[in-house]
Write a protein that holds these residues in place. Structure first.
Motif, PDB file in Angstrom:
ATOM      1  N   ARG A 204       0.841  -1.207   0.000  1.00  0.00           N
ATOM      2  CA  ARG A 204       0.000   0.000   0.000  1.00  0.00           C
ATOM      3  C   ARG A 204       0.871   1.250   0.000  1.00  0.00           C
ATOM      4  NH1 ARG A 204      -3.999  -2.199   4.832  1.00  0.00           N
ATOM      5  NH2 ARG A 204      -5.169  -3.704   3.534  1.00  0.00           N
ATOM      6  N   TYR A 205       0.666   2.096  -1.006  1.00  0.00           N
ATOM      7  CA  TYR A 205       1.348   3.387  -1.083  1.00  0.00           C
ATOM      8  C   TYR A 205       0.299   4.460  -0.751  1.00  0.00           C
ATOM      9  CZ  TYR A 205       5.531   1.540  -3.500  1.00  0.00           C
ATOM     10  OH  TYR A 205       6.693   0.882  -3.831  1.00  0.00           O
ATOM     11  N   PRO A 206       0.414   5.150   0.420  1.00  0.00           N
ATOM     12  CA  PRO A 206      -0.568   6.183   0.792  1.00  0.00           C
ATOM     13  C   PRO A 206      -0.596   7.324  -0.233  1.00  0.00           C
ATOM     14  CG  PRO A 206       0.782   5.550   2.674  1.00  0.00           C
ATOM     15  CD  PRO A 206       1.422   4.937   1.477  1.00  0.00           C
ATOM     16  N   VAL A 207      -1.781   7.814  -0.537  1.00  0.00           N
ATOM     17  CA  VAL A 207      -1.928   8.953  -1.452  1.00  0.00           C
ATOM     18  C   VAL A 207      -1.694  10.236  -0.641  1.00  0.00           C
ATOM     19  CG1 VAL A 207      -3.493  10.203  -2.996  1.00  0.00           C
ATOM     20  CG2 VAL A 207      -3.599   7.690  -2.869  1.00  0.00           C
ATOM     21  N   ALA A 208      -0.792  11.090  -1.121  1.00  0.00           N
ATOM     22  CA  ALA A 208      -0.432  12.320  -0.391  1.00  0.00           C
ATOM     23  C   ALA A 208      -1.641  13.230  -0.268  1.00  0.00           C
ATOM     24  CB  ALA A 208       0.708  13.037  -1.122  1.00  0.00           C
ATOM     25  N   GLY A 209      -1.832  13.757   0.925  1.00  0.00           N
ATOM     26  CA  GLY A 209      -2.906  14.717   1.168  1.00  0.00           C
ATOM     27  C   GLY A 209      -4.281  14.102   1.262  1.00  0.00           C
ATOM     28  N   GLY A 212      -5.943   8.080   4.731  1.00  0.00           N
ATOM     29  CA  GLY A 212      -6.679   6.816   4.601  1.00  0.00           C
ATOM     30  C   GLY A 212      -6.733   6.287   3.181  1.00  0.00           C
ATOM     31  N   ALA A 213      -6.370   7.116   2.192  1.00  0.00           N
ATOM     32  CA  ALA A 213      -6.405   6.654   0.784  1.00  0.00           C
ATOM     33  C   ALA A 213      -5.034   6.087   0.396  1.00  0.00           C
ATOM     34  CB  ALA A 213      -6.765   7.815  -0.134  1.00  0.00           C
ATOM     35  N   TYR A 214      -5.068   5.058  -0.400  1.00  0.00           N
ATOM     36  CA  TYR A 214      -3.793   4.474  -0.855  1.00  0.00           C
ATOM     37  C   TYR A 214      -4.026   3.719  -2.170  1.00  0.00           C
ATOM     38  CZ  TYR A 214      -5.849   0.325   1.348  1.00  0.00           C
ATOM     39  OH  TYR A 214      -6.692  -0.702   1.702  1.00  0.00           O
ATOM     40  N   VAL A 215      -2.931   3.480  -2.879  1.00  0.00           N
ATOM     41  CA  VAL A 215      -2.981   2.592  -4.055  1.00  0.00           C
ATOM     42  C   VAL A 215      -2.138   1.354  -3.717  1.00  0.00           C
ATOM     43  CG1 VAL A 215      -3.351   4.363  -5.793  1.00  0.00           C
ATOM     44  CG2 VAL A 215      -1.015   3.765  -5.156  1.00  0.00           C
ATOM     45  N   VAL A 216      -2.536   0.238  -4.278  1.00  0.00           N
ATOM     46  CA  VAL A 216      -1.796  -1.002  -4.017  1.00  0.00           C
ATOM     47  C   VAL A 216      -0.905  -1.297  -5.220  1.00  0.00           C
ATOM     48  CG1 VAL A 216      -1.963  -3.483  -3.560  1.00  0.00           C
ATOM     49  CG2 VAL A 216      -3.622  -1.893  -2.536  1.00  0.00           C
ATOM     50  N   VAL A 217       0.368  -1.456  -4.920  1.00  0.00           N
ATOM     51  CA  VAL A 217       1.378  -1.745  -5.952  1.00  0.00           C
ATOM     52  C   VAL A 217       1.851  -3.185  -5.775  1.00  0.00           C
ATOM     53  CG1 VAL A 217       3.710  -1.195  -6.712  1.00  0.00           C
ATOM     54  CG2 VAL A 217       2.135   0.650  -6.107  1.00  0.00           C
ATOM     55  N   ALA A 218       1.899  -3.945  -6.874  1.00  0.00           N
ATOM     56  CA  ALA A 218       2.375  -5.325  -6.814  1.00  0.00           C
ATOM     57  C   ALA A 218       3.811  -5.372  -7.331  1.00  0.00           C
ATOM     58  CB  ALA A 218       1.491  -6.235  -7.656  1.00  0.00           C
ATOM     59  N   ILE A 249       3.015   8.586  -1.169  1.00  0.00           N
ATOM     60  CA  ILE A 249       4.121   8.549  -0.207  1.00  0.00           C
ATOM     61  C   ILE A 249       4.806   7.183  -0.312  1.00  0.00           C
ATOM     62  CG2 ILE A 249       4.814   8.784   2.211  1.00  0.00           C
ATOM     63  CD1 ILE A 249       3.539  11.303   1.040  1.00  0.00           C
ATOM     64  N   LEU A 250       6.122   7.190  -0.539  1.00  0.00           N
ATOM     65  CA  LEU A 250       6.871   5.940  -0.621  1.00  0.00           C
ATOM     66  C   LEU A 250       6.990   5.351   0.780  1.00  0.00           C
ATOM     67  CD1 LEU A 250       8.536   3.971  -2.329  1.00  0.00           C
ATOM     68  CD2 LEU A 250      10.533   5.430  -1.946  1.00  0.00           C
ATOM     69  N   PRO A 251       6.390   4.178   1.009  1.00  0.00           N
ATOM     70  CA  PRO A 251       6.425   3.579   2.353  1.00  0.00           C
ATOM     71  C   PRO A 251       7.845   3.386   2.871  1.00  0.00           C
ATOM     72  CG  PRO A 251       4.885   2.418   0.943  1.00  0.00           C
ATOM     73  CD  PRO A 251       5.647   3.350   0.057  1.00  0.00           C
ATOM     74  N   LEU A 252       7.998   3.488   4.190  1.00  0.00           N
ATOM     75  CA  LEU A 252       9.244   3.287   4.944  1.00  0.00           C
ATOM     76  C   LEU A 252      10.265   4.389   4.685  1.00  0.00           C
ATOM     77  CD1 LEU A 252       9.761  -0.568   4.431  1.00  0.00           C
ATOM     78  CD2 LEU A 252       8.476   0.582   6.211  1.00  0.00           C
ATOM     79  N   VAL A 253      10.216   5.031   3.520  1.00  0.00           N
ATOM     80  CA  VAL A 253      11.163   6.094   3.182  1.00  0.00           C
ATOM     81  C   VAL A 253      10.504   7.469   3.366  1.00  0.00           C
ATOM     82  CG1 VAL A 253      12.635   7.044   1.339  1.00  0.00           C
ATOM     83  CG2 VAL A 253      12.319   4.570   1.533  1.00  0.00           C
ATOM     84  N   ASN A 254       9.159   7.489   3.240  1.00  0.00           N
ATOM     85  CA  ASN A 254       8.365   8.711   3.425  1.00  0.00           C
ATOM     86  C   ASN A 254       8.768   9.835   2.464  1.00  0.00           C
ATOM     87  OD1 ASN A 254       6.774   7.612   5.489  1.00  0.00           O
ATOM     88  ND2 ASN A 254       8.417   8.000   6.990  1.00  0.00           N
TER      89      ASN A 254
END
Length: 886
Positions: A204-209, A212-218, A249-254
């Motif tokens: 899950r990559y959170p959508v900036a701004g 609770g919204a995110y896109v799922v990347v495989a 937002i790139l997870p873990l790297v923010n």
């Protein structure tokens, strides 16, 4: 006086003796200039570290067949041999030796290490050359080349400098295949792909701004997400239209990264959203260029996370993967993990998983070169056989990418470029410069990288002939006539030779490219040490002889079809060698006192059998010319096998005995001539395939020889004076009658020693005259004591019958077989067969066997059932015939 041959053929002494003779007398050597038409082939240079394997054996056997055939046709033949320096492979061999002494190449330094490699080459390199000689390869060994010898090194440097000056060689920071262990770039062919069970991580990559919204990347590689600089969706994917142009937002790297739209994205794969990591994926690199994305390299040259990977710095890439997945799960950002089969690339030398890696390398701009190479095949200047490979070639050349030619190793052609520490200028030159060509500073240092091995081998067709000097050899033999190679290097080697040949010689490097298939095991699996199914050519040669092995390879080299090789096949062709040998012994034993020089073809009166074998010999020569010209090796081999075994040995040798043992002096002399003539021509037809046995027998034949070796004897061609179509057709009718009688004998199990009575009923006078004229042959070859011929004869009540064309064959059986004993034998045989049928039927009606056993095993069981069922039917028919005699 005729020479005698040993009772049995022992190949090893013969092979050793004749190869030494051929090579010592210079029979393989081509003339620089000659009145003869030129024919040339360059050997695909095996690695100097290599040992003969089945691929080499097939490739070089096919080349040798062409070269021996063309020499016999009167061509000036150059078969150019040599070996490739094989940069990474050879460096690894010497590095392993150093490691055994507790050292590495850096302990020696570059110059001392290279000296050590040359020393290894002198002592141990090139063993494959001796192995090719055992295969019978008739290369021009006096001209043997090495991709790092002085002449080829000059050619390599000349090409590099010219391409650089033409703007076709440049240096750039791009993505390449990288081996984290060997610390060098690799070409695509040096990456070996294997299927593995992998995973698809859905992150899950959170959508900036948008809390609770995110896109799922495989992704199949979570560790590379540290270098993500975008996520991408397909521009027409309605699910994500609103996200295009926003950031996530790139997870873990923010770190905020953009959402871009690109047609590269497969809407059906995963979620339809992909992470873009330009520094660690070839497709992502191209997407990055299109959208102006940053390239963040998160690995060092050993596959360890660097400072760009922040909190994961210092971790191995696969160790980092585990930790990243664990932390994504802890953060609630890992949606799911699916099993996902994938192809993983490994270094061909050390098997380490290869990394797409951003690195500063040298490249050849191949677009302009590829255009010429593509056109040359399309307009027919170079022909690819089989034709189906043309489309593969077109596809590769139309979608070609620039070629990375630099390698970060020491063994190889060092790139002739010098960097200036004063002005950052680059000097590329043929000779070592003393100062910078840009600013004149003497603070210059040479590039440490060497050239890709394929760079020097791409020049092989002309560099081996002395280019850039304008030699007679080059003038005579370039372009070469044919290249014989495997499909796996059609792009990596063949296409590059095409590009370089056209660019530097203004002519294609070869007229024909013959692409052969793979040699697999008997089950059709690729041979590999791990599977334990490798057949060693040298072991096979030791066991069965070179000629049997070569003939096997040729017999199975059908265009576009892999060879399924089993040792029993080679054993079968060893029997063929023995058949040729025994036919020669029979012939020589019956040529005592015969001088072929005292006989002319025109003075002889030939029997139908003589005319038939001469006609068939002529037809075989025609087939050989046609099939070898079109590279249909298997058809050539089968034509030779059929003529030798079925026609010459099984028929003509038997037919000739009548004249040899019971004929008039004139008939005996004619039979001797036909035997000698047919065997001598057959040996010449066979020679390109089976060089050793044919030379040994040919030398034993009587008569004056105009050349010292069969290698130089003319290859037989069809002659109108040897055409006897009508006589041959008549003889075929007689042979059909003989076969019919033999079939009855076989069915009734009449012993070969027992002569029988036969009645032949013809439908017309023409057939009757033919049979009466050939009754001697019929009686001798079918073991007939009493032969009755006539028109419209009635079938005796107790006779077995066969039909041969318009002739009915009757064999009276009363008194010929013991009815009671034969009935008992047949019933016993039928009983045994019925048990086998029951066994196979039971097995094949068992669902657990049919469903679980491999398909090829089930198919074999079905074949066995069909075979025994057919056998039972034949036995039952024989039983009916026997019972009718009561």
């Amino acid at each position: 006086m005729t020479k005698e041959l040993a009772k049995g053929y022992e190949p090893h002494d013969v092979e050793k003796r004749w190869y030494a003779e051929w090579e010592g007398k210079g029979y393989f050597h081509a003339a620089d200039t000659s009145d003869k038409k030129p024919y040339s082939i360059v050997i695909p240079p095996p690695n100097v570290t290599g040992a003969l394997h089945m691929g080499h054996a097939l490739n070089n056997t096919l080349q040798d067949i062409l070269c021996r055939w063309k020499r016999m046709q009167g061509y000036n033949v150059l078969w150019m041999p040599g070996t490739d320096h094989a940069g990474i492979a050879t460096q690894n061999v010497v590095e392993r030796q150093l490691a055994a002494q507790g050292k590495d190449r850096h302990d020696l330094g570059r110059e001392a290490f290279i000296e050590r490699v040359w020393q290894w080459k002198a002592e141990s390199g090139g063993q494959i050359i001796g192995q090719l000689k055992r295969l019978g390869a008739s290369c021009d060994w006096e001209r043997e080349r090495f991709t790092m010898d002085e002449g080829l090194s000059k050619a390599v440097r000349t090409v590099f400098v010219k391409l650089y000056e033409e703007g076709l060689i440049y240096r750039d920071n791009r993505l390449i295949n990288w081996c984290p262990r060997c610390h060098t770039a690799l070409s695509d062919i040096e990456v070996e792909h294997e299927d593995h069970k992998g995973h698809l991580w859905h992150i899950r990559y959170p959508v900036a701004g948008q809390p609770g919204a995110y896109v799922v990347v495989a992704t199949t590689r979570p560790e590379t997400m540290l270098g993500d600089t975008a996520v991408a969706v397909h521009p027409e994917d309605e699910r994500y239209q609103a996200l295009i142009g926003t950031t996530v937002i790139l997870p873990l790297v923010n770190r905020e990264i953009p959402v871009v739209a690109d047609e590269y994205v497969d809407r059906e794969f995963g979620t339809g959203v992909v992470k873009i990591t330009p520094a660690h994926d070839f497709n992502d690199f191209e997407v990055g260029l299109r959208h102006g994305l940053d390239k963040i390299n998160v690995f060092d040259e050993s596959g360890i996370i660097n400072a760009a990977g922040r909190q994961y710095e210092g971790m191995d890439r696969f160790e980092a993967r585990k930790r990243i997945v664990a932390e994504l799960e802890q953060a609630g950002l890992l949606e799911k993990i699916d099993d996902h089969p994938m192809s993983v690339g490994g270094c061909y030398r050390c098997k380490t998983v290869v990394e797409p890696y951003l690195s500063l390398q040298w490249y050849v701009k191949v677009g302009p070169l590829a255009e010429q190479a593509l056109a040359a095949v399309k307009d027919g200047r170079t022909r690819i056989v089989p034709k189906q490979w043309e489309n593969t070639y077109y596809d590769w050349m139309e979608n070609i990418r620039d070629w990375c030619i630099s390698r970060q190793i020491w063994w190889g052609h060092r790139i002739p470029a010098w960097f200036c520490d004063h002005c950052d200028g680059v000097t590329v030159a043929m000779e070592t410069p003393t100062k910078c060509s840009k600013c004149g500073s003497d603070e210059i240092r040479q590039e440490t990288d060497v050239l890709d091995t394929w760079f020097s081998s791409a020049l092989w067709p002309f560099s081996t002939m002395g280019w850039p000097d304008k030699t007679d050899l080059l003038k005579t033999f370039y372009p070469t006539s044919c290249l014989v190679t495997g499909f796996d290097i059609l792009f990596f080697w063949v296409a590059r030779m095409m590009m370089m040949g056209l660019h530097f010689m203004d002519e294609v490097p070869f007229r024909d490219v013959y692409i052969h298939a793979l040699v697999r095991d008997a089950q059709g699996q690729k041979m590999s040490k791990s599977k334990g199914n490798v057949i060693d050519p040298l072991t096979v040669i030791d066991q069965y002889g070179t000629d049997a092995f070569r003939f096997t390879l040729a017999a199975f080299a059908a265009q576009g079809r892999d060879i399924k090789l089993a040792e029993e096949r080679i054993a079968g062709y060893r029997n063929f060698c023995n058949k040729v040998w025994n036919a020669a012994r029979f012939t020589l034993m019956n040529l005592e006192g015969f001088d072929p020089d005292s006989v002319t073809f025109e003075e002889l009166s030939f029997s139908p059998g003589d005319k038939w074998i001469l006609h068939r010999l002529n037809e075989t020569a025609r087939v050989l010319d046609e099939t070898l010209t079109s590279y249909r090796y298997n058809e050539s081999a089968m034509a030779l096998y059929q003529f030798t075994w079925s026609e010459f040995c099984d028929w003509y040798l038997e037919l000739s005995k009548q004249d040899l043992y019971n004929g008039t002096p004139e008939r005996k002399r004619t039979a001797q001539y036909v035997l000698w003539h047919t065997l001598e021509h057959l040996l010449r037809l066979l020679h390109p395939f089976m060089p050793f046995i044919t030379e040994e027998i040919w030398q034993a034949l009587p008569g004056t020889k105009s050349v010292p070796t069969i290698m130089q004897a003319p290859y037989p061609v069809p002659l109108e004076t040897r055409n006897f179509p009508e006589a041959a057709a008549e003889m075929e009718r007689v042979m059909a009658v003989i076969n019919g009688i033999r079939n009855i004998r076989g069915e009734m199990e009449v012993p070969p020693s027992k002569e029988i009575a036969v009645i032949l009923s013809c439908t017309g006078e023409d057939s009757l005259r033919l049979l009466e004229h050939n009754q001697g042959a019929i009686k001798a070859l079918a073991r007939v004591s009493d032969l009755t011929t006539g028109v419209g004869l009635d079938k005796p009540e107790d006779a077995s019958i066969q039909v041969a064309g318009d002739v009915q064959i009757f064999v009276p059986l009363k008194g010929l077989v013991n009815v009671e004993e034969e009935e008992k034998r047949l019933l016993k045989e039928i009983g045994k067969i019925e048990k086998e049928i029951e066994m196979f039927s039971k097995k094949l009606s068992n669902p657990s066997f049919v469903d679980r056993a491999p398909a090829d095993v089930v198919a074999k069981e079905r074949e066995k059932l069909a075979e025994v069922t057919g056998k039972k039917q034949v036995l039952e028919e024989s039983l009916v015939k026997i019972r009718s005699l009561r």
